[in-house]
Scaffold this motif. Structure first.
Motif, short mmCIF file in Angstrom:
data_model
loop_
_atom_site.label_atom_id
_atom_site.label_comp_id
_atom_site.label_asym_id
_atom_site.label_seq_id
_atom_site.Cartn_x
_atom_site.Cartn_y
_atom_site.Cartn_z
N GLY A 1 53.90 31.04 99.45
CA GLY A 1 52.48 31.33 99.34
C GLY A 1 51.95 31.04 97.94
N HIS A 2 52.81 31.26 96.96
CA HIS A 2 52.48 30.93 95.57
C HIS A 2 52.22 29.43 95.44
CE1 HIS A 2 53.90 29.52 91.57
NE2 HIS A 2 53.24 30.56 91.12
N HIS A 3 53.17 28.61 95.94
CA HIS A 3 52.97 27.16 95.89
C HIS A 3 51.71 26.75 96.64
CE1 HIS A 3 56.63 26.36 93.82
NE2 HIS A 3 57.46 26.45 94.84
N ALA A 4 51.47 27.39 97.79
CA ALA A 4 50.29 27.04 98.59
C ALA A 4 49.00 27.35 97.84
CB ALA A 4 50.33 27.79 99.92
N ALA A 5 48.95 28.51 97.19
CA ALA A 5 47.76 28.88 96.44
C ALA A 5 47.50 27.88 95.31
CB ALA A 5 47.91 30.29 95.88
N VAL A 6 48.55 27.45 94.64
CA VAL A 6 48.40 26.48 93.56
C VAL A 6 47.89 25.14 94.09
CG1 VAL A 6 49.65 25.15 91.81
CG2 VAL A 6 50.12 27.60 92.08
N LEU A 7 48.45 24.69 95.21
CA LEU A 7 48.01 23.42 95.77
C LEU A 7 46.57 23.49 96.25
CD1 LEU A 7 51.19 22.19 97.66
CD2 LEU A 7 50.12 21.13 95.68
N ALA A 8 46.15 24.65 96.77
CA ALA A 8 44.75 24.81 97.17
C ALA A 8 43.83 24.69 95.96
CB ALA A 8 44.55 26.15 97.86
N LEU A 9 44.23 25.27 94.84
CA LEU A 9 43.46 25.14 93.61
C LEU A 9 43.43 23.70 93.12
CD1 LEU A 9 44.72 28.39 91.89
CD2 LEU A 9 42.30 27.85 92.22
N MET A 10 44.57 23.02 93.18
CA MET A 10 44.63 21.63 92.76
C MET A 10 43.76 20.76 93.66
SD MET A 10 48.74 21.39 91.95
CE MET A 10 48.71 19.63 91.54
N GLY A 11 43.75 21.05 94.97
CA GLY A 11 42.90 20.31 95.89
C GLY A 11 41.43 20.53 95.61
N ARG A 12 41.08 21.76 95.28
CA ARG A 12 39.70 22.06 94.91
C ARG A 12 39.27 21.25 93.69
NH1 ARG A 12 38.04 26.71 91.93
NH2 ARG A 12 39.76 26.08 90.56
N ASP A 13 40.21 21.08 92.75
CA ASP A 13 39.91 20.36 91.52
C ASP A 13 40.02 18.85 91.66
OD1 ASP A 13 39.54 22.82 90.34
OD2 ASP A 13 41.54 22.89 89.42
N GLY A 14 40.50 18.37 92.81
CA GLY A 14 40.56 16.94 93.06
C GLY A 14 41.79 16.24 92.56
N THR A 15 42.81 16.99 92.12
CA THR A 15 44.03 16.34 91.63
C THR A 15 45.02 16.05 92.75
OG1 THR A 15 44.98 18.51 91.10
CG2 THR A 15 43.84 17.36 89.34
N VAL A 16 44.84 16.67 93.92
CA VAL A 16 45.57 16.34 95.14
C VAL A 16 44.55 16.39 96.28
CG1 VAL A 16 47.74 17.35 94.29
CG2 VAL A 16 46.20 18.73 95.70
N PRO A 17 44.90 15.87 97.46
CA PRO A 17 43.96 15.99 98.59
C PRO A 17 43.60 17.45 98.85
CG PRO A 17 45.71 14.44 99.11
CD PRO A 17 46.10 15.09 97.82
#
Length: 317
Positions: free
Chosen positions: A164-180
């Motif tokens: 869930g920690h990794h998922a939360a980070v990826l959601a933030l990265m996606g919001r910022d446009g660094t990943v889909p």
């Protein structure tokens, strides 16, 4: 805090009577072996799914294995939503097999594709290796939607505990446009602040996951204390939660991670993020993998699957 559920209490008592040692007194290899020995004891038999297959992709550290499930009732070529699922285990233990049954449950209950990621573990591969693997898998799924027969606009990220920690980070990265960007995030008793200073770290005891165990995991995953305030290690400390995708959040009462999980939900709510929050005050960390012993685990898994179906398949089909 509500009294621990009677089934969960019996499970804790059985572990104590068996003399089961806490993970922090073991080596990481021993902890993985002890964890693996518990799966058949704690989890009900695996549900059949429409299909399941393993795929090897190129990851940052070499071959990275994914396991792809399609829920019962979905046709082979049918384009369906997808949840990329990241397993828990304190970044140190766990893998595809530990969470195989939960992934099957979610795929069936939600009627979706679930892609589980076998990311690298600490201490052999400390931060950011596991996160890098999860990012690589997330990008790969978005690049292979046709091969997977999934809907490109309905790809969610999720996981339990360290996953869930990794998922939360990826959601933030996606919001910022660094990943889909994710269309949705599912956070199941997630780690959100590895400073490990919340009240629940001090008040929760007499359950398998204690503050001492969590700090052992954290030290192995992120050995540099100076780095722990960064939002990629403590996503609760991100400057803004605005623009994050809708969330499904599960917290449990008897869990050192309880307070940081609920604080994460509060920040999502304050930022105007659409959210369904479920708090099981009488359960302990890891409940979703305890369904053979704890009856409420199966109810919670079904509820989460139903909520995922509503989030990812809003129009009946």
């Amino acid at each position: 805090m509500p009294t621990l559920d009677a089934d969960a209490r019996r499970l804790v008592d059985l572990g104590r009577q068996a003399g089961k040692p806490p993970f922090e007194v073991l080596t990481p290899v021993q902890a993985r072996e002890a964890y693996a020995a518990s799966w058949d004891l704690l989890q009900p038999p695996a549900e059949p799914v429409a299909s399941v297959r393993d795929i090897d992709i190129d990851g940052p550290g070499g071959v990275l294995r994914l396991r792809v499930y399609r829920g019962t009732g979905t046709a082979a070529g049918q384009c369906i939503p997808c949840l990329v699922f990241l397993h828990g285990g304190g970044w140190v233990i766990g893998g595809l097999e530990s969470h195989d049954r939960l992934c099957r449950n979610l795929a069936n209950a939600a009627g979706i594709c679930v892609v589980a990621v076998d990311y690298r573990l600490a201490p052999e591969f400390p931060y950011p290796a596991g996160l890098d693997d999860c990012e690589a898998a997330w990008r790969w799924v978005h690049q292979h939607t046709a091969e997977l027969s999934i809907e490109p606009e309905r790809i969610a990220i999720g996981g339990d505990s360290a996953g869930g920690h990794h998922a939360a980070v990826l959601a933030l990265m996606g919001r910022d446009g660094t990943v889909p960007a994710a269309c949705h995030q599912t956070l199941l008793y997630p780690v959100t602040d590895i400073a490990a200073e919340s009240d629940s770290y001090r008040s929760v005891a007499d359950v398998p996951l204690t503050a001492a165990t969590m700090r052992w995991f954290i030290d192995l995953y992120a050995p540099d204390p100076a780095a722990r305030a960064h939002w990629k290690l403590s996503p609760l400390r991100a400057a803004s939660f605005a623009g994050l995708p809708p969330a499904l959040l599960l917290t449990v009462g008897h869990d050192p991670l309880r307070d940081e999980g609920r604080a994460y939900g509060e920040r999502l709510h304050e930022a105007g993020v659409q959210m369904l929050s479920l708090h099981a005050g009488d359960q302990m960390h890891g409940v979703l993998l305890q369904g053979r012993m704890v009856r409420a685990a199966n109810v919670l898994a079904e509820m989460l699957g139903t909520a995922l179906r509503a989030a990812l398949r809003p129009v009946a089909n």
